[in-house]
Design an enzyme around this catalytic site. Structure first.
Site, PDB file in Angstrom:
ATOM      1  N   GLY A 159       0.759  -1.298   0.054  1.00  0.00           N
ATOM      2  CA  GLY A 159      -0.339   0.142   0.260  1.00  0.00           C
ATOM      3  C   GLY A 159       1.160   1.178  -0.006  1.00  0.00           C
ATOM      4  O   GLY A 159       0.578   2.310  -0.187  1.00  0.00           O
ATOM      5  N   GLU A 160       1.975   1.101   1.025  1.00  0.00           N
ATOM      6  CA  GLU A 160       3.012   2.429   0.440  1.00  0.00           C
ATOM      7  C   GLU A 160       3.039   3.079  -0.695  1.00  0.00           C
ATOM      8  O   GLU A 160       3.677   2.038  -1.589  1.00  0.00           O
ATOM      9  CB  GLU A 160       4.022   2.323   1.820  1.00  0.00           C
ATOM     10  CG  GLU A 160       3.525   1.794   2.791  1.00  0.00           C
ATOM     11  CD  GLU A 160       5.104   1.473   4.296  1.00  0.00           C
ATOM     12  OE1 GLU A 160       5.896   1.699   3.705  1.00  0.00           O
ATOM     13  OE2 GLU A 160       4.660   1.649   4.472  1.00  0.00           O
ATOM     14  N   SER A 161       3.258   3.939  -1.577  1.00  0.00           N
ATOM     15  CA  SER A 161       3.923   4.992  -2.463  1.00  0.00           C
ATOM     16  C   SER A 161       5.095   3.906  -2.680  1.00  0.00           C
ATOM     17  O   SER A 161       5.761   3.868  -3.928  1.00  0.00           O
ATOM     18  CB  SER A 161       3.519   5.665  -2.555  1.00  0.00           C
ATOM     19  OG  SER A 161       4.247   6.595  -1.370  1.00  0.00           O
ATOM     20  N   ILE A 192       5.201   0.441  -3.583  1.00  0.00           N
ATOM     21  CA  ILE A 192       4.735   0.325  -4.857  1.00  0.00           C
ATOM     22  C   ILE A 192       6.027   0.721  -6.089  1.00  0.00           C
ATOM     23  O   ILE A 192       6.038   0.366  -7.082  1.00  0.00           O
ATOM     24  CB  ILE A 192       3.602   1.070  -5.261  1.00  0.00           C
ATOM     25  CG1 ILE A 192       2.575   0.692  -4.274  1.00  0.00           C
ATOM     26  CG2 ILE A 192       2.876   1.622  -6.888  1.00  0.00           C
ATOM     27  CD1 ILE A 192       1.310   1.767  -3.833  1.00  0.00           C
TER      28      ILE A 192
END
Length: 1450
Positions: free
Chosen positions: A665-667, A670
């Site tokens: 979920g963390e940018s 990603i």
């Protein structure tokens, strides 16, 4: 290549018509065509339009159609010489003109079609006919473009039916090979149009049209095995030659009123990208511009030409038909299954809203094609690709539909694919099993009962294939990248077979049938697996498990060890996955300890662990891959390298990549993940994207689009233009092609990228994204392993399924009511028994026996009659009983604790009195008693025995010559009889006996000699344990135990100690006569009788067991003494030569001795002893003394007659000859002096024992016995001459036997004379005196020089003196007074002669001479002068004096 390869002149299409007609003559062909012309003309003349009379005016000339038919009629009879040289167009074209004419009505068109059909079916033209290909083409084209004026609906339907007939006849005619690929496509397309039009017509037309379509597909694909592959077949383009028909079910209302097939497909092949209707069939616009609609020939020709050019070029489609048309047709059939907006069929959708007609029709056609094409599909890459991807993808989606009918058809197709193409469909089959069949059958996803039943039936059908489960286990459960399908199927079937909180249903029976089919398949294959030596041991150590490959997947010697190793690795990986899911860091350490990862972690090994291990938590994988740690970043890049993105669209690659983990979920995470993906994608697919940054940006954009479009919370969706606009200038500063972006947009909108992949728990529903992963996986998976009928992996499989199968089968067996279900359950349990025995799983076999025994009538609280009736009438009880004894007979080697339950059944049958009479017999008994037992097995009509209550026997029974007969007497004594039984009960007993007889229970004990040692010991221990139940059971179990012992004579040592201890316990614990102790005693005797001839090394051990008889309580021994003695006598007579040791003889002789004073047993005992001692037949040094003692006891016994005592004395006295023989044999064989002395000493001791035993009998009160004994004693002493006795033995003989005998006889005589003095007593004294004198003279030579000789001589003189002085009733015995002086004189003369007695000799302390004459004078004073006259004495003195005087003189 790519075309039909039939033998010359053959055509399989034509098979249906081979017997339709005989070959027409040439004249008959012309006549037939003439009649067809007449028929068409006749129908046309009935119409007003065609019935105008001929007038000379130019305006009223004949119509061209009639004219052409009449012209043909003029010519046909001139062609009859050779029809093959006549161009078929000449006689076909007039009929085709009628068919194509829009002026003709339906009746006329129908007759013309019938004429063409007749010409085709009668094979007027064949492949050898000129221009046959063109003729076939114009027929197909004319029928496709058929026009007619609709007069009534019925006529229209008739024409449509005839069209179908002609099309099918084209395919089936001998000239069908002249059809081109385009013609085949046209025929199929035309037939499809008729099928479509028939939806608004009658039911009959609909059925005929669909049947014709099935026939066409069958005919076409039946040629596939005869077609060779094309060289560039994989590049073959799939066009739209077939199926551009509007299948909208509502369009039937808008059909044209006038017949025009072309109206249904005006835009054939031109609307390739039309939208999809809700029934998933390509949709085209139907045009109804006027009442009489038509499509011009020009437009149709243009459409067809467009198709040819658009697809594979005109040449491939116009060539003789082959692969191109099959690819087109099969592709169309697959497109009929293209489903829904999102490519999925929702299993929860309303089944009413979903029309199953079209999919069922398409699936039926596909099934027909696969049935006939079969394995040949794999020879053609394009067809195989259609099956692997498009077809199977659609089958996956339709498999979860709500329609049981669709699901059933899908399952049939998959079964055919498995049978024909499973080697090419490994991953697809795994997905179908897991995501369709298992998902539906487990009833956790909203499936209806009908769906579950269909899915279960499909699974069971697969299980019935002999190699299916073995291949599933080898290919899936032993592959680290696949799920454990075998375990899943086994668990599902076992759970589904359990009736939980409800009655038994068809589903339970079906699931059970699947389980049983599995184990029966294994049972049929047992015996052909690799031996243990062929399977290498699994080495513990690290290796790159994802790189392990088998050298040859076709060689069982290589792939079997490989898959076992792979399964071992997979088990460790699953265990490692569990540790990783709990704690990733510790999990990796644990994996290192399990040698799944190297001791020093490297990024590649961790990445491959993530990539290829099932069961990992995908959230944890995503977090690990997105971590900023340097090692994690390296793992991420290595993880990306495990993917092959070549020739793959970006969206497909992204779907595949993110399907293996959950995107964090963390940018930042990603970003790291997508960077690695983009780098790998650009590296392998650089065709469109300029650099990896472009791939990264576009990947971000795709993920945003996916979230935007498929998130319900986003109300305003991104448009295509917005998506294209957002991705401007990202390809190295340039724009990406608009078509490329548009394709990406629609792909994402149509099918969501699953950003939250499933965790592998349960059976997931297949999505489009997942299907892409399946196709990708199928390209890199290992080859499919084909299993033959050998049981390579059955051991591993059986370990998994036996427990659930036994449990499920037992429950169903308990709750079922139908006999066929009972039989199926028993078949399954027997198959498990066979496998358990083969794999030496004793505990499994024991559990199986326990489970079956519960269903027999012997463990319920039933009366005797109820149990018998249950056995005969209750199928469950009967089959369970039969199964128990089948297992005991066939697989007894591997039964341990199960013997307890088996014996309980046997005991119950014994109490019911329905066991065969010879159940406890050994092999010899079976021969002896076969006749008598045959009669006993038939129940009497007068009475039937009930449970025998064995009671103690208070009195001994009469003797019997055989143990078996004696035992039968006991059972007869204790049987009770029952009043007359009704006929029904008699019949029940008879039936029960027949059932028990068929169980061959006796074979369990008779064939126990073949049991393995451990099982035999368990059987014996179980028999002993079962005997504790009650006395009746104890008796019967003892009989069985004895039978088992006798049948195992060759390995008696295994069980003898146990058997002996049991019998010993019975004997020593019983104080009163009873059946049990009788069986024990006679059982021991029987064992000895049977085994002594075969087990000489066990003779002593066996005979030692007879000592148990000596330990019997006095009352018991007395009751059975006579039969015991008879059996001992029989044993002696049969086995005397086998007994050699003293211990063995001591036991036998002891048993005989105790009978000497038994009134009933003494005769048999004496006969046995006589057998041993007569003529020394079986006398041995080891039994000599024992026999003497026994003979003495019989001689002293007054139970028998005097004659027997005399015979016993004779036996003793005659035994001295054996001593002489042994002595001589020893003299000849023994060379050493020490050994000689020892042997002589032993023989001397035996002789002395003989003398002493005879001496004891010499004191018998019976005159005849006593006197005979003295005579035989004399014989025994006289027989010592040949024995070379040691000199001291003579002194012992006199001291222990001769002197005491004379003393005791004298005392006896004196005592007897007080009453009355019999002459026999006097005779006894005379005989005794003679005995002493003769014995002295016999031993004189040996003992005269011994120091004790004087004492012995004085003892003789003292006895003579005493006898001379003794008075009987105041008088001396005249015979003795006469005898003794005479004997003494004779003795003195012998002593004088031998030089023993001479004047002046000193022997002893006193002068021997003086002592002698001192005693002699007391007996007879005149004897000295008689023996030694004075002259001889004087002479002797002078002779002795001369030597004395000589020294003095000197």
């Amino acid at each position: 290549m790519g075309y039909q390869n039939h033998p010359s002149g053959s055509n399989s299409f034509h098979g249906e018509y081979k017997s339709f007609h005989s070959k027409l003559s040439k004249g008959a062909v012309a006549s037939m065509i003439n009649s067809e012309i007449g028929a068409v003309l006749a129908v046309m003349r009935r119409n007003v339009r065609w019935g105008v009379r001929y007038i000379a005016d130019d305006d009223q000339l004949e119509h061209s159609l009639i004219h052409s038919l009449k012209e043909l009629r003029k010519q046909i009879f001139s062609w009859q010489s050779n029809w093959e040289s006549v161009d078929p167009k000449l006689y076909i074209q007039p009929f085709l003109d009628v068919i194509l004419s829009d002026e003709t009505g339906a009746p006329i068109t129908g007759v013309a079609l019938s004429s063409v059909y007749k010409i085709l079916t009668l094979d007027i033209f064949t492949l050898e006919t000129v221009n046959v290909g063109e003729a076939m083409h114009i027929i197909v084209d004319a029928v496709k473009s058929c026009r007619f004026e609709v007069t009534d609906p019925a006529s229209e339907e008739v024409v449509l039916m005839k069209i179908l007939q002609v099309l099918l006849a084209c395919i089936k005619s001998k000239a069908s090979n002249g059809l081109s690929n385009q013609d085949i496509c046209t025929i199929v397309n035309t037939c499809l149009r008729v099928v479509h039009q028939s939806s608004s017509k009658s039911e009959l037309l609909q059925r005929i049209a669909r049947h014709t379509m099935h026939e066409l597909v069958r005919c076409i694909f039946s040629q596939l095995p005869y077609i060779s592959p094309l060289p560039n077949e994989s590049e073959l383009h799939v066009g739209d030659k077939v199926g551009t028909v509007d299948w909208d079910q509502n369009s039937g209302e808008n059909k044209v009123e006038n017949g025009n097939l072309g109206s249904v497909s005006d835009t054939l092949g031109t609307d390739k990208d039309s939208p999809i209707s809700e029934i998933v069939i390509p949709e085209t616009q139907i045009k109804n511009e006027e009442t009489k609609t038509e499509v011009s020939d020009e437009k149709r020709t243009e459409g067809s030409d467009d198709l040819n050019v658009a697809a594979n070029g005109e040449n491939s489609m116009m060539a003789p038909f082959g692969i191109p048309c099959m690819v087109e047709i099969f592709h169309f059939l697959c497109t009929l299954l293209n489903v829904g907006e999102n490519g999925e069929v929702n299993s929860r959708s309303n089944p009413i809203a979903f029309d199953e007609d079209v999919p069922l029709f398409a699936l039926g056609l596909i099934n027909s094609a696969i049935e006939l094409g079969g394995p040949s599909f794999r020879e053609h890459p394009k067809l195989l690709t259609l099956i692997q991807d498009e077809l199977f993808g659609n089958l996956m989606q339709f498999g979860v539909s709500m329609s049981p009918l669709i699901l059933s058809t899908v399952c049939s197709i998959v079964l055919n694919l498995y049978l024909s193409l499973r080697t090419e469909l490994k991953v697809q089959l795994e997905s179908f099993l897991s995501c369709v069949l298992l998902r539906i059958a487990q009833s956790k996803h909203g499936s209806s009962y009908q769906q579950q039943e269909v899915a279960m039936e499909a699974l069971v059908d697969l299980c019935r294939q002999r190699t299916f489960m073995a291949e599933v286990f080898a290919n899936f459960d032993c592959d680290i990248t696949c799920s454990n399908v075998f375990e899943d199927v086994s668990n599902l079937l076992s759970k589904s077979a359990f009736p939980v909180n409800g009655p038994l249903s068809a589903m339970h029976i079906l699931a059970l049938d699947g389980l049983i089919s599995m184990v029966q398949g294994m049972a049929e294959r047992v015996g052909e697996e690799l031996s243990a030596s062929d399977v290498p041991a699994l080495e513990e150590g690290y290796e790159d498990f994802w790189t392990v490959r088998c050298e040859n997947y076709g060689d069982p010697n290589l792939w079997v060890p490989f898959v076992r190793k792979a399964k071992h690795i997979k088990k460790k990986l699953m265990l490692g996955a569990e540790h990783f899911n709990r704690d990733p860091k510790k999990g990796l350490q644990h994996l290192q300890g399990m040698h799944l990862l190297p001791e020093e972690l490297d990024p590649k090994s961790v990445a491959c662990f993530f990539r290829y291990t099932c069961g990992l938590d995908k959230n944890l994988i995503g977090d690990y891959l997105g971590n900023h740690d340097q090692f994690c970043v390296q793992v991420l890049h290595e993880f990306a390298k495990t993917f092959d993105f070549q020739n793959m669209n970006l969206d497909a690659a992204l779907r595949l990549f993110v399907g293996t983990f959950r995107l964090p979920g963390e940018s930042q995470k990603i970003s790291r993940v997508l960077e690695a993906f983009s780098e790998r994608y650009h590296e392998q697919s650089p065709q469109i994207l300029a650099d990896k940054d472009a791939a990264l940006l576009l990947s971000y954009s795709i993920i945003l689009l996916n979230t935007d479009h498929h998130n319900a919370q986003v109300k305003k969706k991104m448009t295509e233009e917005a998506f294209i606009r957002n991705n401007r200038n990202i390809n190295g500063g340039a724009d990406l092609p608009r078509e490329y972006l548009s394709e990406l947009y629609h792909s994402i909108c149509d099918s969501e990228i699953q950003m939250i992949p499933d965790q592998g728990t349960g059976f997931q529903m297949m999505t489009a994204s997942q299907w892409m992963s399946v196709i990708y996986k199928s390209k890199e998976t290992s080859p499919y392993i084909l299993c033959d009928t050998a049981s390579y992996l059955d051991r591993d499989m059986f370990y998994i399924v036996f427990g659930p199968t036994i449990a499920a089968t037992s429950v169903v067996f308990e709750q079922a009511e139908q006999e066929d279900v009972f039989q199926r359950c028993v078949d399954g349990l027997l198959a498990i028994a066979k496998l358990s025995a083969y794999y030496h799983l004793n505990s499994v076999l024991d559990d199986l026996v326990v489970s079956l025994c519960k269903f027999t009538p012997f463990f319920a609280q039933l009366s005797v009659d109820e149990a018998v009736l249950a056995l005969g009438e209750d199928a469950r009880a009967r089959m369970a009983t039969e199964a128990v004894f089948v297992i005991a007979n066939k697989y007894g080697d591997y039964i341990s604790s199960g013997w307890k339950n088996i014996l309980e059944c046997v005991l119950s049958l014994q109490k019911l009195q329905i066991l065969p009479a010879h159940i406890a017999s050994d092999a010899v008994d079976d021969v002896e008693l076969s006749t008598s037992n045959l009669e006993q097995e038939i129940p009497s009509a007068k009475s039937l025995p009930v449970v025998s209550q064995v009671q103690s026997s208070a009195t001994p029974r009469k003797s019997s010559s055989f143990i078996g007969r004696f035992s039968q007497l006991l059972s007869f004594d204790m049987e009770e009889t029952k009043p007359l039984l009704p006929e029904e009960e008699l019949a029940a007993y008879k039936e029960a006996r027949g059932i028990v007889k068929d169980c061959h229970i006796d074979s369990i004990f008779l064939d126990s000699k073949f049991l393995q040692a451990e099982s035999l010991q368990k059987l014996v221990n179980s028999l002993i344990k079962a005997a504790e139940k009650d006395e009746a059971s104890a008796v019967f179990c003892l009989e069985l135990l004895i039978a088992v012992t006798l049948n195992n004579r060759d390995r008696i040592l295994l069980i003898w100690q146990t058997v002996y201890e049991h019998i010993s316990g019975i004997v020593q614990s019983t104080s009163t006569p009873c059946a049990l102790v009788e069986k024990a005693v006679f059982g021991v005797l029987k064992i000895c009788q049977r085994l002594l001839p075969y087990k000489e090394n066990l003779t002593d051990e066996l005979l030692k067991s007879l000592q148990l008889v000596l330990k019997l309580d006095a009352r018991v021994a007395d009751a059975y003494c006579e039969p015991i003695t008879q059996e001992v006598a029989r044993l002696v007579k049969a086995n005397a030569s086998h007994v050699r040791s003293h211990i063995g003889w001591r036991t036998i002789i002891s048993l005989l001795s105790i009978t000497a004073r038994h009134p009933e047993a003494s005769d048999a005992g004496f006969e046995a002893l006589r057998f041993i001692m007569s003529e020394g037949a079986h006398l041995l040094p080891s039994n000599y003394i024992l026999c003497l003692d026994a003979a003495r006891q019989f001689a002293e016994s007054r139970v028998g007659e005097i004659d027997r005592s005399i015979l016993a004395i004779d036996l003793m006295s005659n035994s001295v000859f054996c001593l002489a023989r042994w002595s001589q044999e020893a003299k000849n064989s023994v060379g050493e002096d020490a050994a000689m002395v020892k042997l002589n000493q032993d023989i001397g001791e035996m002789w002395l024992r003989l003398v002493n035993n005879l001496k004891r009998v010499c004191l018998d009160q019976r005159d005849q016995v006593r006197n005979h004994a003295i005579l035989m004693l004399h014989r025994g002493i006289a027989g010592a001459d040949g024995l070379m006795l040691p000199q001291p033995l003579w002194f012992q003989c006199f001291d222990s036997a001769v002197f005491p005998l004379l003393d005791e006889l004298l005392d006896f005589s004196i005592e007897n004379s007080r009453k009355t003095f019999k002459k026999t007593v006097e005779e006894t004294l005379v005989l005794a005196t003679k005995l002493m004198s003769k014995a002295f003279l016999q031993s004189l030579q040996d003992i005269s020089q011994q120091p004790s000789f004087c004492r012995l001589w004085l003892g003789v003189l003292n006895r003579m003196e005493t006898y001379m002085s003794t008075k009987f009733r105041g008088k001396r015995s005249e015979k003795i007074h006469e005898l003794i002086p005479e004997l003494l004189k004779n003795t003195l003369l012998v002593m004088k002669t031998t030089g023993v007695l001479l004047p002046g000799d000193d022997i002893g302390s006193d002068s021997f001479w003086q002592l002698t004459w001192l005693h002699v004078k007391k007996i007879s004073p005149s004897l000295q002068s008689e023996v030694f006259p004075q002259e001889e004495l004087d002479q002797f003195q002078r002779r002795n004096a001369k030597p004395e005087d000589t020294p003095n003189e000197a």
